[in-house]
Each structure stands twice: as C-alpha cells, then as structure tokens.
Scaffold this active site. Sequence first.
Site, PDB file in Angstrom:
ATOM      1  N   HIS A  31      -9.136  -4.549  -2.166  1.00  0.00           N
ATOM      2  CA  HIS A  31      -8.348  -5.142  -3.257  1.00  0.00           C
ATOM      3  C   HIS A  31      -7.711  -6.483  -2.902  1.00  0.00           C
ATOM      4  O   HIS A  31      -7.114  -7.115  -3.764  1.00  0.00           O
ATOM      5  CB  HIS A  31      -7.249  -4.181  -3.719  1.00  0.00           C
ATOM      6  CG  HIS A  31      -6.093  -4.105  -2.758  1.00  0.00           C
ATOM      7  ND1 HIS A  31      -6.112  -3.313  -1.639  1.00  0.00           N
ATOM      8  CD2 HIS A  31      -4.900  -4.743  -2.741  1.00  0.00           C
ATOM      9  CE1 HIS A  31      -4.962  -3.443  -0.990  1.00  0.00           C
ATOM     10  NE2 HIS A  31      -4.211  -4.314  -1.625  1.00  0.00           N
TER      11      HIS A  31
HETATM   12  C1  UD1 Z   1      -0.445  -6.003  -5.314  1.00  0.00           C
HETATM   13  C2  UD1 Z   1       0.249  -6.752  -4.185  1.00  0.00           C
HETATM   14  C3  UD1 Z   1      -0.461  -6.475  -2.871  1.00  0.00           C
HETATM   15  C4  UD1 Z   1      -0.610  -4.988  -2.624  1.00  0.00           C
HETATM   16  C5  UD1 Z   1      -1.265  -4.310  -3.814  1.00  0.00           C
HETATM   17  C6  UD1 Z   1      -1.268  -2.827  -3.623  1.00  0.00           C
HETATM   18  C7  UD1 Z   1       1.293  -8.900  -4.803  1.00  0.00           C
HETATM   19  C8  UD1 Z   1       1.159 -10.367  -4.768  1.00  0.00           C
HETATM   20  N1  UD1 Z   1       0.226  -8.192  -4.423  1.00  0.00           N
HETATM   21  O1  UD1 Z   1      -1.745  -6.553  -5.431  1.00  0.00           O
HETATM   22  O2  UD1 Z   1       0.298  -7.038  -1.815  1.00  0.00           O
HETATM   23  O3  UD1 Z   1      -1.404  -4.799  -1.485  1.00  0.00           O
HETATM   24  O4  UD1 Z   1      -0.512  -4.624  -5.001  1.00  0.00           O
HETATM   25  O5  UD1 Z   1      -2.190  -2.185  -4.429  1.00  0.00           O
HETATM   26  O6  UD1 Z   1       2.324  -8.411  -5.150  1.00  0.00           O
HETATM   27  N2  UD1 Z   1      -4.064  -4.006 -12.621  1.00  0.00           N
HETATM   28  C9  UD1 Z   1      -4.339  -3.042 -13.560  1.00  0.00           C
HETATM   29  N3  UD1 Z   1      -3.518  -1.955 -13.624  1.00  0.00           N
HETATM   30  C10 UD1 Z   1      -2.427  -1.782 -12.825  1.00  0.00           C
HETATM   31  C11 UD1 Z   1      -2.160  -2.791 -11.872  1.00  0.00           C
HETATM   32  C12 UD1 Z   1      -2.973  -3.880 -11.784  1.00  0.00           C
HETATM   33  O7  UD1 Z   1      -5.300  -3.150 -14.318  1.00  0.00           O
HETATM   34  O8  UD1 Z   1      -1.735  -0.757 -12.938  1.00  0.00           O
HETATM   35  C13 UD1 Z   1      -4.989  -5.163 -12.508  1.00  0.00           C
HETATM   36  C14 UD1 Z   1      -4.613  -6.304 -13.418  1.00  0.00           C
HETATM   37  O9  UD1 Z   1      -5.793  -6.876 -13.870  1.00  0.00           O
HETATM   38  C15 UD1 Z   1      -3.922  -7.267 -12.468  1.00  0.00           C
HETATM   39  C16 UD1 Z   1      -4.615  -7.022 -11.157  1.00  0.00           C
HETATM   40  O10 UD1 Z   1      -4.935  -5.646 -11.162  1.00  0.00           O
HETATM   41  O11 UD1 Z   1      -4.017  -8.597 -12.898  1.00  0.00           O
HETATM   42  C17 UD1 Z   1      -3.772  -7.357  -9.935  1.00  0.00           C
HETATM   43  O12 UD1 Z   1      -2.536  -6.660  -9.946  1.00  0.00           O
HETATM   44  P1  UD1 Z   1      -1.258  -7.252  -9.178  1.00  0.00           P
HETATM   45  O13 UD1 Z   1      -0.156  -6.267  -9.184  1.00  0.00           O
HETATM   46  O14 UD1 Z   1      -0.944  -8.610  -9.672  1.00  0.00           O
HETATM   47  O15 UD1 Z   1      -1.778  -7.447  -7.714  1.00  0.00           O
HETATM   48  P2  UD1 Z   1      -2.556  -6.428  -6.763  1.00  0.00           P
HETATM   49  O16 UD1 Z   1      -3.888  -7.003  -6.500  1.00  0.00           O
HETATM   50  O17 UD1 Z   1      -2.466  -5.065  -7.338  1.00  0.00           O
HETATM   51  N1  UDP Z   2      -4.105   4.989  -1.872  1.00  0.00           N
HETATM   52  C1  UDP Z   2      -4.169   6.051  -2.785  1.00  0.00           C
HETATM   53  N2  UDP Z   2      -5.243   6.100  -3.648  1.00  0.00           N
HETATM   54  C2  UDP Z   2      -6.248   5.181  -3.631  1.00  0.00           C
HETATM   55  C3  UDP Z   2      -6.159   4.111  -2.688  1.00  0.00           C
HETATM   56  C4  UDP Z   2      -5.069   4.049  -1.840  1.00  0.00           C
HETATM   57  O1  UDP Z   2      -3.288   6.917  -2.814  1.00  0.00           O
HETATM   58  O2  UDP Z   2      -7.180   5.291  -4.432  1.00  0.00           O
HETATM   59  C5  UDP Z   2      -2.950   4.930  -0.964  1.00  0.00           C
HETATM   60  C6  UDP Z   2      -3.305   4.838   0.503  1.00  0.00           C
HETATM   61  O3  UDP Z   2      -3.526   6.123   1.047  1.00  0.00           O
HETATM   62  C7  UDP Z   2      -2.077   4.138   1.075  1.00  0.00           C
HETATM   63  C8  UDP Z   2      -1.666   3.199  -0.038  1.00  0.00           C
HETATM   64  O4  UDP Z   2      -2.261   3.716  -1.224  1.00  0.00           O
HETATM   65  O5  UDP Z   2      -1.044   5.073   1.290  1.00  0.00           O
HETATM   66  C9  UDP Z   2      -2.164   1.807   0.243  1.00  0.00           C
HETATM   67  O6  UDP Z   2      -1.982   1.012  -0.883  1.00  0.00           O
HETATM   68  P1  UDP Z   2      -2.864  -0.281  -1.177  1.00  0.00           P
HETATM   69  O7  UDP Z   2      -4.112  -0.233  -0.405  1.00  0.00           O
HETATM   70  O8  UDP Z   2      -2.929  -0.406  -2.647  1.00  0.00           O
HETATM   71  O9  UDP Z   2      -1.902  -1.467  -0.691  1.00  0.00           O
HETATM   72  P2  UDP Z   2      -1.584  -2.141   0.737  1.00  0.00           P
HETATM   73  O10 UDP Z   2      -1.238  -1.075   1.694  1.00  0.00           O
HETATM   74  O11 UDP Z   2      -2.775  -2.937   1.138  1.00  0.00           O
HETATM   75  O12 UDP Z   2      -0.437  -3.039   0.415  1.00  0.00           O
END
Ligand code: UD1
Ligand code: UDP
Length: 359
Positions: free
Chosen positions: A204
């Site tokens: 991601h």
């Molecule tokens: C965010 C965090 C990242 C973290 C990740 C965990 C920032 C800058 N990034 O990244 O550090 O590792 O969360 O998962 O804060 N979207 C959906 N549904 C949701 C959430 C997101 O469809 O419930 C889609 C949307 O298209 C959105 C995109 O995902 O634009 C990105 O979501 P966003 O929260 O901006 O950043 P992440 O990539 O999730």
């Molecule tokens: N995770 C989860 N379901 C998924 C993918 C990840 O429960 O389908 C959990 C994973 O076990 C870990 C956390 O989400 O505890 C990590 O989150 P993510 O990878 O979104 O963010 P990051 O750690 O890179 O910020």
Amino acid sequence: MQKILTIVGARPQFIKCAPVSRVLRKSAVEVLIHTGQHYDDNMSEAFFRELDIPKPNYNLGVGSASHGVQTGEMLKGIEDVLVKERPDVVLVYGDTNSTLAGALAASKMHIPVAHVEAGLRSFNRRMPEEINRVVTDHLSDQLFCPTETSVKHLAQEGISKGVHLVGDVMYDSLLYNVKVAEAKSTILERLRLRSKEYCLATVHRAENTDDAGRLQAILEAFREISKTYPVVWPVHPRTRKILQTLDASFITSPSPDQALRLSEPVSYLDMLALERRARVILTDSGGVQKEAYWLRVPCVTLREETEWVETLELGWNQIVGTDVGAIQRAAHRPIPPEPIAQPFGNGRSAEAIVAALLR
Ligand code: UD1
Ligand code: UDP
C-alpha cells in the site's frame, strides 16, 4: 482523574491504541477522536469490534483527500474538540496524517503532546510518513520509543527530554491476540490453505502504488512466485483503486484455486492467522514487517529502506525493492537462524506508556 485525548484515524492506529486504551481507562478518562481517515468497514469499524476498542467520542468523518486538504480538515475538526474538551494531554500514534494533525492542533493550543512510536526514521523525505514523524516528534512533550534505535534518532536531532524507551505496542497487541486468532480464525480453511505452503502479501505504500513501473514489477514477481506457492494478497483500498486501472484481468475474479488470490482487507485476527502460517511474507507495510519477525516468518520488504532495521538481523527481513529477480530469490531463501536479540520490548509497553503519561 487526568483527561487524555487520543487521536486515531488509520488501520494500524486502531491496532496500536487498543492495548493502551485498555490500560489507560483503568486510571484516567480517555476521550477518543477518530478522524475518519480510514472509513471502510474492513479498514476501521471491524477493528473496533474485534479489538473491543471503545466507540469514539467524536468521528470527524474527514475521509480521503490530498494531503493538504485531508490534514487541514483534521486540524480544524480536532481544534474544535480540543476547545470543548480541554484535555490534559493529547495522545497520538505512528506517522499518518491523523498523527500530524493531532500533534499540530494540540501544540498550538499549548496542550502537551504524547507520541507513541516516536523516533522512527527512514531518512527518506519523499515518504509522507517521514515528514509526519519528524514534525510530530519535534512537537511532542512525551516521546514513547519502541526501540533503542529510535531513541538514538531522537538524540541525533537534539531531543532527549521526555523520551521513554517503552517497547512496541504492536507487540503487546500481537501477544494478546495471537492465541485468540489461532483458536477463532477460520481463514486458512476458508481459503483452503495449508500451513507453510502459501505466501502472504500486502502492498500500500505510496512509492509502490503511485509508480506504475514499481507496481507492475511487484505484480510480475507475485505471479512468478505463485507458480510455486499460492500468494494470498488482502488488497488495501488504495492499491485496489490503482489495480483497477491496470490491464490485469487475473485480479478481477479471484477463486480459491487461483495461485494469486486477491481479497478484501482481512480482520486483524485473520491477518495474524494468515501471517503465522505463511511460508514467507512479502510486504511494504511497517507493521507487517514487525509481525513477521515476531512470528518468525521470513519477510521480503518491497521497499528501498526500512525504519525497522532490527528485523534485518540474521536475515529475517530482507529489503529488496521491486526488482523481480531479487523478490523471487528472497522469497525462496531458507529459514534464517533464530534471532538472539529481543529489540522490541517484552509486550508490556502499554503499561509503561500509561505509567509515564500519568506520572
Ligand atoms: C495511510 C497512511 C500510511 C499508513 C496507511 C495504513 C498517511 C499519509 N498515510 O495510507 O502511513 O501506512 O494509512 O493503512 O497518513 N481508501 C478507501 N477506504 C478507506 C481508506 C482509504 O477507499 O477506508 C482509499 C482512498 O481512495 C484513499 C486511499 O485509499 O484516497 C489512500 O488512503 P489514505 O488514508 O489517504 O492513505 P493510505 O494509503 O491509506
Ligand atoms: N492488517 C490487517 N488486515 C489486512 C492487512 C493488515 O489487519 O488486511 C494489519 C496488520 O496485521 C498490521 C497492520 O494492519 O497489524 C498494519 O497496517 P498497514 O499495513 O495498513 O499500515 P503500516 O503498518 O504500514 O502503517
């Protein structure tokens, strides 16, 4: 009683706040803000239900937008709540835009900020998370570091006051839930997977999803690896959105017999079960790299650097970027020897954090 206002918004923050909240509520009043950064049921609500996290007192419903718009909306919403609630401390987690907005709103109102997972650095300022971490750490009064490396990073930036080495709260969460996952999760049966005979993948990071060349290379590597072992891939919504724009018919109709099996994001218990029984984990997630290490599953990190350098010890984690051959070689490497060090604490970080917070 002290009033602590906790701010969360994204999937990993729900997992981090669960153990702290459990301990905190025994001796303080906790007010919980969900910024709404993540909002799909399987990215948000499902974690509150499964981990028994109390219902947020406020959900700001900010949703997805550009960094500026998203962070700005959060800042405004958080400030309104802070004016109303006047907490003694604001508690933020990790390195997302929700973390930054919380730290910024509180510090401008002269409310002390406590940061869980302080001192992490990738030294890559192109990562939005790196900017969020650096700014949050410099605004924080209490800095809860998971590792000695993170304490050192803060010292190098002149921060030593309020720094506490407490271990990693995600380790608390894992230890608390891994047995439950083993007993309750049926995901291996549902997906017809055999222990140690499949690979688990997550992707991601912006650097991978927003760069078509890198994403194509990752897909290519997964497809190659899946010729030997099924690759199970719970897809983050950010990545799904981008995959849908690619010409990749194989991703649209997953079936249990397919070698590359994409699914919706899974629950935390299902994820722990999948991680524990995987032969190897391929990921660009921060949390998943650590969980692989704790569960002693070899990890292949699809990035150019990691904040979690301790996991590289003895080869449990390898950083390979997105070179197709390098990913394949790392995925097929032998199991490394048992690590000697225990660099992430003893799984009781939440107690240490709460004790320091309320001192
Ligand atoms: C965010 C965090 C990242 C973290 C990740 C965990 C920032 C800058 N990034 O990244 O550090 O590792 O969360 O998962 O804060 N979207 C959906 N549904 C949701 C959430 C997101 O469809 O419930 C889609 C949307 O298209 C959105 C995109 O995902 O634009 C990105 O979501 P966003 O929260 O901006 O950043 P992440 O990539 O999730
Ligand atoms: N995770 C989860 N379901 C998924 C993918 C990840 O429960 O389908 C959990 C994973 O076990 C870990 C956390 O989400 O505890 C990590 O989150 P993510 O990878 O979104 O963010 P990051 O750690 O890179 O910020």
